[in-house]
Design a protein around this motif. Structure first.
Motif, PDB file in Angstrom:
ATOM      1  N   GLN A 150      -9.186 -14.600  17.788  1.00  0.00           N
ATOM      2  CA  GLN A 150     -10.008 -14.484  16.584  1.00  0.00           C
ATOM      3  C   GLN A 150     -11.253 -15.362  16.732  1.00  0.00           C
ATOM      4  O   GLN A 150     -11.157 -16.568  16.854  1.00  0.00           O
ATOM      5  N   LYS A 151     -12.397 -14.707  16.737  1.00  0.00           N
ATOM      6  CA  LYS A 151     -13.631 -15.462  16.845  1.00  0.00           C
ATOM      7  C   LYS A 151     -13.961 -16.067  15.485  1.00  0.00           C
ATOM      8  O   LYS A 151     -13.958 -15.377  14.479  1.00  0.00           O
ATOM      9  N   GLU A 152     -14.256 -17.366  15.468  1.00  0.00           N
ATOM     10  CA  GLU A 152     -14.558 -18.039  14.208  1.00  0.00           C
ATOM     11  C   GLU A 152     -15.839 -18.839  14.321  1.00  0.00           C
ATOM     12  O   GLU A 152     -16.142 -19.416  15.363  1.00  0.00           O
ATOM     13  N   VAL A 153     -16.553 -18.874  13.205  1.00  0.00           N
ATOM     14  CA  VAL A 153     -17.765 -19.672  13.087  1.00  0.00           C
ATOM     15  C   VAL A 153     -17.616 -20.508  11.820  1.00  0.00           C
ATOM     16  O   VAL A 153     -17.370 -19.964  10.743  1.00  0.00           O
ATOM     17  N   GLU A 154     -17.735 -21.810  11.968  1.00  0.00           N
ATOM     18  CA  GLU A 154     -17.480 -22.719  10.854  1.00  0.00           C
ATOM     19  C   GLU A 154     -18.741 -23.475  10.461  1.00  0.00           C
ATOM     20  O   GLU A 154     -19.471 -23.988  11.313  1.00  0.00           O
ATOM     21  N   GLN A 155     -18.954 -23.541   9.161  1.00  0.00           N
ATOM     22  CA  GLN A 155     -20.044 -24.337   8.597  1.00  0.00           C
ATOM     23  C   GLN A 155     -19.504 -25.091   7.390  1.00  0.00           C
ATOM     24  O   GLN A 155     -18.624 -24.599   6.679  1.00  0.00           O
ATOM     25  N   ASN A 156     -20.065 -26.254   7.136  1.00  0.00           N
ATOM     26  CA  ASN A 156     -19.756 -26.990   5.920  1.00  0.00           C
ATOM     27  C   ASN A 156     -20.491 -26.310   4.773  1.00  0.00           C
ATOM     28  O   ASN A 156     -21.698 -26.133   4.832  1.00  0.00           O
ATOM     29  N   SER A 157     -19.747 -25.889   3.746  1.00  0.00           N
ATOM     30  CA  SER A 157     -20.371 -25.097   2.682  1.00  0.00           C
ATOM     31  C   SER A 157     -21.327 -25.905   1.809  1.00  0.00           C
ATOM     32  O   SER A 157     -22.183 -25.335   1.119  1.00  0.00           O
ATOM     33  N   GLY A 158     -21.186 -27.268   1.851  1.00  0.00           N
ATOM     34  CA  GLY A 158     -22.094 -28.114   1.073  1.00  0.00           C
ATOM     35  C   GLY A 158     -21.718 -28.156  -0.393  1.00  0.00           C
ATOM     36  O   GLY A 158     -20.566 -27.956  -0.738  1.00  0.00           O
ATOM     37  N   PRO A 159     -22.695 -28.428  -1.286  1.00  0.00           N
ATOM     38  CA  PRO A 159     -24.119 -28.451  -0.965  1.00  0.00           C
ATOM     39  C   PRO A 159     -24.570 -29.716  -0.247  1.00  0.00           C
ATOM     40  O   PRO A 159     -24.003 -30.771  -0.439  1.00  0.00           O
ATOM     41  N   LEU A 160     -25.576 -29.535   0.611  1.00  0.00           N
ATOM     42  CA  LEU A 160     -26.237 -30.632   1.272  1.00  0.00           C
ATOM     43  C   LEU A 160     -27.501 -30.927   0.482  1.00  0.00           C
ATOM     44  O   LEU A 160     -28.339 -30.044   0.313  1.00  0.00           O
ATOM     45  N   SER A 161     -27.608 -32.125  -0.011  1.00  0.00           N
ATOM     46  CA  SER A 161     -28.743 -32.487  -0.848  1.00  0.00           C
ATOM     47  C   SER A 161     -29.615 -33.505  -0.126  1.00  0.00           C
ATOM     48  O   SER A 161     -29.109 -34.524   0.344  1.00  0.00           O
ATOM     49  N   VAL A 162     -30.908 -33.211   0.006  1.00  0.00           N
ATOM     50  CA  VAL A 162     -31.848 -34.126   0.659  1.00  0.00           C
ATOM     51  C   VAL A 162     -33.090 -34.271  -0.216  1.00  0.00           C
ATOM     52  O   VAL A 162     -33.446 -33.334  -0.947  1.00  0.00           O
ATOM     53  N   PRO A 163     -33.758 -35.399  -0.150  1.00  0.00           N
ATOM     54  CA  PRO A 163     -35.004 -35.543  -0.910  1.00  0.00           C
ATOM     55  C   PRO A 163     -36.146 -34.828  -0.209  1.00  0.00           C
ATOM     56  O   PRO A 163     -36.130 -34.621   1.011  1.00  0.00           O
ATOM     57  N   GLU A 164     -37.126 -34.436  -0.976  1.00  0.00           N
ATOM     58  CA  GLU A 164     -38.318 -33.789  -0.420  1.00  0.00           C
ATOM     59  C   GLU A 164     -38.938 -34.674   0.648  1.00  0.00           C
ATOM     60  O   GLU A 164     -39.077 -35.890   0.476  1.00  0.00           O
ATOM     61  N   GLY A 165     -39.313 -34.056   1.781  1.00  0.00           N
ATOM     62  CA  GLY A 165     -39.932 -34.779   2.883  1.00  0.00           C
ATOM     63  C   GLY A 165     -38.949 -35.297   3.919  1.00  0.00           C
ATOM     64  O   GLY A 165     -39.359 -35.708   5.009  1.00  0.00           O
TER      65      GLY A 165
END
Lengths: 114, 112
Positions: free
Chosen positions: B1-16
């Motif tokens: 079984q091919k799997e692709v994993e990502q952290n669903s987040g949310p990832l919060s960053v400040p502008e810039g």
């Protein structure tokens, strides 16, 4: 070029009803794909086609059928709608299947089965 | 079984700031790697792809691939509020089918 177009944009079906989701591309692409995307999830491949008259199953083909009679059109058929088929359906196309061939997506069809 | 994993987040960053999005995959036969951006209620659109180990830069975006460790990342420099979206990692394979396996996506929020 309109790119990849899909109709309808929204549809509500009752359990057991049938419908066809339409997909057309005007980029002369050979390859076409159908995906479904459930809330908060990535895309799952339902069926794909590498050319007119050639189709094959993806990861989640059960409950769906496709045909590819022309290069431009790739309709997706739901025969007996079930609540588990509530999802957003995206059609995509690419020139070929090479590693760098980009898939271009249509705007999607939001389907609800009640 | 091919799997692709990502952290669903949310990832919060400040502008810039620099936003770093990661993706791991299970199949060592994976050949090509794509990053798509998807705004809420819209369809995915390609940001960039990579298939050689190392870095690939395109404007504010840099994709990084490490096949030995089976991960691919996307860096977004000088993040803007307009970058707020879900980022989908997709993996392709040899065989000329064009089939992609997608991760579940990471939601990025860039705060002004």
């Amino acid at each position: 070029n309109a790119g990849v177009t899909q109709t309808p944009k929204f549809r509500i079906l009752k359990i057991g009803q049938s419908m066809t989701l339409q997909c057309t591309q005007d980029m002369n692409h050979n390859y076409m794909y159908w995906y479904r995307q459930d809330p908060g999830m990535g895309l799952k491949l339902i069926y794909y086609s590498v050319g007119a008259g050639i189709t094959d199953k993806g990861e989640v083909p059960n409950g769906y059928n496709v045909s590819r009679s022309t290069t431009e059109d790739f309709p997706l058929r739901l025969e007996l709608a079930a609540p588990s088929q509530t999802s957003v359906y995206f059609c995509a196309s690419s020139y070929g299947g090479a590693l760098s061939d980009t898939q271009y997506f249509g705007p999607g069809t939001r389907l609800t089965v009640l | 079984q091919k799997e692709v994993e990502q952290n669903s987040g949310p990832l919060s960053v400040p502008e810039g700031a620099i936003a770093s999005l990661n993706c791991t995959y299970s199949d060592r036969g994976s050949q090509s790697f794509f990053w798509y951006r998807q705004y809420s209620g819209k369809s995915p659109e390609l940001i960039m792809f990579i298939y050689s180990n190392g870095d690939k830069e395109d404007g504010r975006f840099t994709a990084q691939l490490n096949k030995a460790s089976q991960y691919v990342s996307l860096l977004i420099r000088d993040s803007q509020p307009s970058d707020s979206a879900t980022y989908l990692c997709a993996v392709g394979f040899s065989g000329n089918t064009g089939k992609l396996i997608f991760g579940q996506g990471t939601t990025l929020q860039v705060k002004p």
